[in-house]
Design an enzyme around this catalytic site. Structure first.
Site, PDB file in Angstrom:
ATOM      1  N   GLU A 171      52.856  65.489  71.579  1.00  0.00           N
ATOM      2  CA  GLU A 171      53.015  66.938  71.426  1.00  0.00           C
ATOM      3  C   GLU A 171      54.287  67.450  72.093  1.00  0.00           C
ATOM      4  O   GLU A 171      54.952  68.349  71.572  1.00  0.00           O
ATOM      5  CB  GLU A 171      51.797  67.674  71.986  1.00  0.00           C
ATOM      6  CG  GLU A 171      50.524  67.530  71.158  1.00  0.00           C
ATOM      7  CD  GLU A 171      49.735  66.269  71.463  1.00  0.00           C
ATOM      8  OE1 GLU A 171      50.223  65.413  72.246  1.00  0.00           O
ATOM      9  OE2 GLU A 171      48.625  66.118  70.926  1.00  0.00           O
ATOM     10  N   HIS A 222      37.444  70.834  73.634  1.00  0.00           N
ATOM     11  CA  HIS A 222      37.729  71.041  72.210  1.00  0.00           C
ATOM     12  C   HIS A 222      37.143  72.356  71.689  1.00  0.00           C
ATOM     13  O   HIS A 222      36.934  72.510  70.493  1.00  0.00           O
ATOM     14  CB  HIS A 222      37.162  69.896  71.365  1.00  0.00           C
ATOM     15  CG  HIS A 222      37.870  68.595  71.534  1.00  0.00           C
ATOM     16  ND1 HIS A 222      37.748  67.817  72.659  1.00  0.00           N
ATOM     17  CD2 HIS A 222      38.730  67.926  70.716  1.00  0.00           C
ATOM     18  CE1 HIS A 222      38.485  66.722  72.518  1.00  0.00           C
ATOM     19  NE2 HIS A 222      39.091  66.768  71.363  1.00  0.00           N
TER      20      HIS A 222
END
Lengths: 348, 329
Positions: free
Chosen positions: A74, A143
């Site tokens: 990322e 998440h």
């Protein structure tokens, strides 16, 4: 509440219905057709089509030169989007789950969000950072977060979170065309995914051609006279469901969909609270130091006399999102919690 | 190398050194007798690059203003070698309204769109944006390149490795430059890095890596030439590590009590070394049109003009402190 009302943002006639995911993809595709500099990158955005269907079909339409699957890096690929944006391209880069921001936050808040300022306005960073947010399906503490308050707290990036298909298209189009970095947070629960409990308004009418929703303009999705419920993303639907139910008991809720956290449409909130005299903020992000406190502070700063009762809020009570279903639903801003808060405000 | 090219490298190094010496003087002059980091004409931290001139001069000699450079928190030598406007850069360092960032950035945050130059105060984090600039260059079918600079300490950061992998994967026109000055603030390379040369790490990503050992500007020039040519030809990224030298402290005010190698440092200064070399080769003279003294004088004039420009420029109006958070949509 009808499907059309849920997307009151769309002024153009809209017969055709799309899921939020498809509306989002349609916006990206139309902008890619319009502007060669728009391209998409991220993890699994190609053949997979995005883990939450946020890029489905783009690879087939535009090919691997404009839809780039990245390694699980990322920092590198969000940083690369920043570099490309600085050179005048308009990347749409996906950070899959917003919860992953920790591995790349330096690129986001020290670079993406600061370059325009540090350069004294001489460099622009026209990019869109997308990420999925939200819980409700037992995906656990890493998440299921929303975190829009975290991004909104750090200056230099706009932050939007659509609640319905038409807004998903309109905000995406506006985000791609914006000369600033825009963080576009889509809730899994509004995407209309076939493998997840579907909100009934996650499929709705979407204008076919060019459709823009201005960033920074909230939407009064349901007018009412007794209580203002200010909220965003999936919680808009919970608020609307509660409003419908309470209308039968004679409590008339006005529901304001923020759509954009940065800039925040303070005027629409104040006007609404001015009409109703009561304010409830519903936020699926954490309670403390976040959007709910900010909105109440703005009302209190501008005109505390607008409030006939102390403001209330329903948010995640400063605890990581639990895994087990009863625990998770005990902390999420469920319709039941919203209903109780509204009734508390009107003294019922 | 041709005499003119050698002279150009020397001129760049002299300009950088003159600049750093002047900034050093201005920085400390108004902080006496007590060192107050926020006070004076140049506030804040100051990281100077004396000793590292060969890296910037050798690499940037191959670049034009169309190529991009992302530098580190020690950025002046690369900014100067890449041709960033000296006056506006200096005004930024002085925190003035005519600065590159209108006084918002400071010496670690210089942004010059005219030369695609930027730098960052965060270790290794200029690598990923350089990869993105290279991606833009590749996509547009140009032969432009991006140069990303870090120190050797930054080679242990995740961003460094992620960027190398991505650039190698996509065969992007990037040249990664590592300035090994032996020190990460106070920590020697031997205590931070498990390999003797970061050029070896390039092999882990399947790209060429070369270490230049002796801080020679011409050796850097040669290694950079190969890497940049390769990048321009669409053959992908390379890494160059230069074993260079931090002549002064990590920041101004750093007494370097931790440093054991200080005694021999002045003798390794690359500038007199190169001057001697060019004199011996008959490239530099003490008489004629171009002399050591005239090059030094030209550099002094340019630097003085830049500092005067900075001092004449007003400080930014406090009423504008909130400007430039967002561009107009």
């Amino acid at each position: 509440m009808t499907l059309t009302d849920a997307s009151a943002s769309s002024s153009a006639p809209a017969q055709r219905k799309l899921s939020t995911a498809k509306a989002m993809v349609e916006a990206i595709a139309q902008e890619m057709e319009r502007d060669e500099d728009v391209f998409v990158l991220g993890e699994d955005v190609g053949a997979y089509g995005g883990i939450f269907s946020s890029t489905t079909g783009l690879l087939e339409k535009f090919g691997p030169r404009r839809v780039l699957d990245t390694p699980i890096s990322e920092t590198a690929f969000i940083g690369a989007a920043i570099g490309a944006a600085v050179e005048g391209m308009r990347p749409v880069v996906e950070l899959m789950f917003v919860d992953f921001f920790g591995v790349c936050m330096d690129q986001i808040y020290n670079h993406m969000a600061k370059i325009h300022f540090e350069s004294g306005g001489n460099v622009t960073v026209p990019m869109v950072l997308t990420a999925a947010v939200g819980g409700g399906y037992s995906d656990g503490a890493q998440h299921s977060q929303c975190l829009w308050g975290t991004f909104a707290h750090l200056p230099g990036m706009k932050v939007v979170a659509p609640s319905n298909p038409a807004d998903a298209k309109g905000l995406m189009t506006a985000a791609i065309r914006d000369d600033n970095p825009v963080v576009y947070l889509f809730h899994k629960g509004v995407m209309g995914l076939p493998w997840m409990a579907k909100n009934r308004r996650s499929v709705g009418p979407v204008p076919e051609g060019e459709h823009l929703v201005p960033i920074g303009k909230a939407n009064v999705v349901r007018p009412g006279s007794d209580v203002t419920v200010v909220t965003l993303s999936l919680s808009v639907h919970h608020a609307l469901d509660v409003a419908e139910e309470l209308a039968q008991q004679g409590v008339d809720c006005e529901v304001v969909d923020l759509r954009s956290v940065v800039p925040l449409d303070t005027e629409t909130i104040l006007e609404s609270v001015g009409r109703t005299g009561r304010l409830l903020v519903v936020d699926e992000d954490y309670l403390s130091f976040g959007v709910s406190g900010e909105i109440i502070a703005r009302v209190a700063e501008r005109d505390p006399g607008l409030l006939r009762a102390p403001a209330a809020r329903v948010a995640v009570p400063d605890v990581p999102i639990p895994y087990a279903r009863p625990l998770e639903y005990a902390v999420l801003p469920t319709p039941d919690r919203i209903r109780r808060a509204v009734l508390g405000l009107v003294g019922a | 190398m041709e005499p003119d090219d050698r002279l150009a490298l020397y001129r760049t190094m002299v300009l950088i050194r003159t600049y750093e010496e002047s900034i050093l003087r201005e920085y400390h002059a108004d902080k006496k007798p007590a060192f107050d980091i926020g006070a004076g004409l140049i506030p804040g931290e100051m990281h100077l690059a004396a000793g590292q001139e060969p890296v910037a001069a050798g690499v940037c000699a191959h670049l034009t203003a169309d190529d991009a450079v992302t530098a580190t928190h020690r950025p002046h030598h690369f900014a100067i070698a890449h041709g960033v406007d000296l006056e506006r850069m200096t005004a930024e360092i002085f925190g003035r309204v005519d600065g590159l960032g209108r006084g918002r950035g400071g010496h670690m945050h210089l942004f010059d769109p005219a030369t695609h130059f930027s730098c960052s105060g965060i270790i290794a984090e200029g690598y990923p944006p350089a990869v993105g600039q290279a991606l833009a260059f590749q996509r547009r079918g140009t032969d432009r390149v991006a140069v990303a600079v870090t120190g050797e300490g930054a080679a242990n950061q995740g961003a460094f490795h992620e960027a190398l992998n991505l650039a190698a994967l996509w065969k992007l026109p990037v040249v990664f430059v590592v300035e090994d000055n032996d020190w990460g603030i106070s920590v020697p390379r031997s205590a931070s890095t498990c390999v003797t040369s970061n050029a070896l790490r390039a092999g882990g990503y399947g790209i060429p890596g070369e270490r230049v050992e002796d801080n020679s500007v011409e050796a850097v020039h040669a290694a950079a030439g190969t890497a940049i040519k390769r990048a321009r030809a669409g053959e992908g990224p390379s890494l160059i590590e230069v074993h260079t030298l931090r002549l002064w402290g990590h920041f101004e005010g750093d007494a370097q009590g931790y440093r054991s190698d200080l005694e021999g440092v002045p003798g390794r200064d690359p500038l007199p070394t190169y001057e001697k070399q060019l004199r011996a080769a008959g490239v530099l003279h003490d008489s004629g049109d171009i002399t050591v003294a005239s090059i030094a004088a030209q550099a002094r004039d340019r630097v003085e003009a830049a500092i005067e420009f900075a001092k004449r420029s007003p400080e930014p109006d406090p009423a504008t402190a909130l400007d430039h958070v967002f561009a107009r949509a």
